[in-house]
Design a protein around this motif. Sequence first.
Motif, short mmCIF file in Angstrom:
data_model
loop_
_atom_site.label_atom_id
_atom_site.label_comp_id
_atom_site.label_asym_id
_atom_site.label_seq_id
_atom_site.Cartn_x
_atom_site.Cartn_y
_atom_site.Cartn_z
N ASP A 1 -6.59 5.53 1.26
CA ASP A 1 -6.49 4.43 2.21
C ASP A 1 -5.51 4.70 3.34
OD1 ASP A 1 -8.32 2.95 0.87
OD2 ASP A 1 -6.86 1.80 -0.30
N GLU A 2 -5.04 5.94 3.44
CA GLU A 2 -4.03 6.24 4.45
C GLU A 2 -4.47 5.92 5.88
OE1 GLU A 2 -2.62 10.14 3.89
OE2 GLU A 2 -1.47 9.67 2.09
N PRO A 3 -5.72 6.25 6.30
CA PRO A 3 -6.11 5.87 7.67
C PRO A 3 -6.07 4.37 7.89
CG PRO A 3 -7.60 7.52 6.76
CD PRO A 3 -6.74 7.06 5.63
N ASP A 4 -6.53 3.59 6.91
CA ASP A 4 -6.48 2.15 7.05
C ASP A 4 -5.07 1.63 7.01
OD1 ASP A 4 -9.13 1.81 7.37
OD2 ASP A 4 -9.57 1.31 5.29
N LEU A 5 -4.18 2.35 6.28
CA LEU A 5 -2.80 1.90 6.19
C LEU A 5 -2.15 1.86 7.57
CD1 LEU A 5 -0.36 1.24 4.40
CD2 LEU A 5 0.08 3.67 4.22
N ALA A 6 -2.34 2.93 8.35
CA ALA A 6 -1.79 2.95 9.71
C ALA A 6 -2.44 1.88 10.56
CB ALA A 6 -2.00 4.34 10.33
N PHE A 7 -3.71 1.63 10.30
CA PHE A 7 -4.44 0.63 11.10
C PHE A 7 -3.97 -0.77 10.80
CE2 PHE A 7 -8.00 0.18 13.85
CZ PHE A 7 -8.45 -1.09 13.65
N LEU B 1 0.83 -1.21 0.00
CA LEU B 1 0.00 0.00 0.00
C LEU B 1 0.86 1.26 0.00
CD1 LEU B 1 -2.82 -1.04 2.50
CD2 LEU B 1 -3.04 -0.67 0.06
N GLU B 2 1.97 1.20 0.71
CA GLU B 2 2.87 2.35 0.72
C GLU B 2 3.45 2.60 -0.67
OE1 GLU B 2 5.69 1.24 3.66
OE2 GLU B 2 4.53 2.07 5.34
N ARG B 3 3.77 1.51 -1.37
CA ARG B 3 4.31 1.68 -2.72
C ARG B 3 3.26 2.26 -3.66
NH1 ARG B 3 6.76 -3.46 -1.61
NH2 ARG B 3 5.04 -4.50 -2.71
N GLU B 4 2.05 1.85 -3.50
CA GLU B 4 0.99 2.35 -4.38
C GLU B 4 0.57 3.77 -4.02
OE1 GLU B 4 -2.15 -0.44 -4.12
OE2 GLU B 4 -0.98 -2.11 -4.92
#
Length: 475
Positions: free
Chosen positions: A464-470, A456-459
């Motif tokens: 989706d940033e809130p879910d990324l940290a989650f 997700l970081e690469r994309e």
Amino acid sequence: MKVKRIFAPDMRQAMRRVREEIGPDAVIVSNHRVAGGVEVVAAHEHEYEAAQAEFKRQGQERRRREEQLQRQHSAGRQGAGLDDEMRKVRARIAAAQQQAASPAEPGLDVVRNRQIESDEDDEMRSILETLKARQQARIAVPADVPEPAPRRPAPESADGGDHRMIVTMQQEIQQLRAMLESQLKSPPPAAPAPRSQPPVAQAKLSRRLDSLGIGARVVRHLVADIEQDIELDKAWRGSLARLSDAIPVVGEEFIERGGMVAFVGPTGVGKTTTIGKLAARYVLRYGSSSLALVTTDSYRIAAHEQLRTFGRILDVPVRVADENHSLEEVLQSLRGKRLVLIDTAGMSASEPHTGEQIELLKSVPLRMKKLLVLSCSSQRRVLESAYDTYRGLGLNGCVLSKLDESGSLGEALTLAIEKQLPIAYVTDGQKIPDDIGVARRHDLVSRAVVTAQKALEREQQSGDEPDLAFIGRTG
């Protein structure tokens, strides 16, 4: 006569005691709600008629005494007496409702239900007869006899007022009786269905699990029983814990068991490299004398050279099964070895020689374990095709390879969960023998989360940033 009067906190426990103390042929003579529970009178089936007659006689005698006492009371106590009767009726209704809601104990005669209804009718008739008798006694009082002062004020003290109060009370009793009969005839209400997880919360959890590559059917199972009011962060950790519990793993060093182990799977998934890593681990622990390597790949030019290189480095024999030496002959010659690792030709289902390789492995009468090697960098459809191709061999487990090259681990985990294929090892690099390890549930879930987070970081999907940290919090 074997008649017992039993007290219990509720009707279910009373029925159980009846069964224990009298036996499965017991019938219920009567039941009453009392302070602290219920009172049940029961008798043996062949003594039921005598017990019922005796109980009715006692009931009639009790009612006669009550009527005599009631006639001695002044008219001023009529309101309080009616209140007492109403309380009795309500208590009877409550007892009947509890009886209707309680399932019957097996072995007790259904006569008890008819007896309860009969007792209710007798009680109702007794109340109405008592009310009528009070009304007649009230009318028969001479006009010149002074009435005692009422113990509590009433809005109307004339005969007409008392008469209307009695009529109203009779009507209310009739209504209560109708409610009682309806309650006895109606089936108990069905238990309410458990409240489902709010769609919004379910959608968030499903989306996060989907970002790990977990299949839709597995996701539905993981979020199905999440508590309704639980915090989202706790729900996420709970779903990951359920995912961990669902993953089948061998949970120990597979090669420790010894025997003959064949590694199967499509070309390019890392079968030969996996064998080299396991062979090196074994030699470091037990030495090279009890280990041998075998290859059946005679279709590609110099296909067995990599395995021979491993053999020279580790000082273990390498045998090739071909048209001159069948696999059975080669394995028979190595029966003295504690562990034999077998490398097979990597082919897809569409290649013509795949069927020959499968039949070759099936034809060996010696006991042989099979591990399917799956690359985590493959798509779900490729993984399923590999499983369908080799499942007829009777797979004992799988190896998940190339975790370091994968953008998602969830597809391989989903296949293992749905097919109940235990994961024996995972590999994540080319270093021998370091980049291989025994599969552990919690480690697999952590790897899946970390892999998805990096993808997700690469994309760089800003939405989706809130879910990324989650996603990074695995519990």
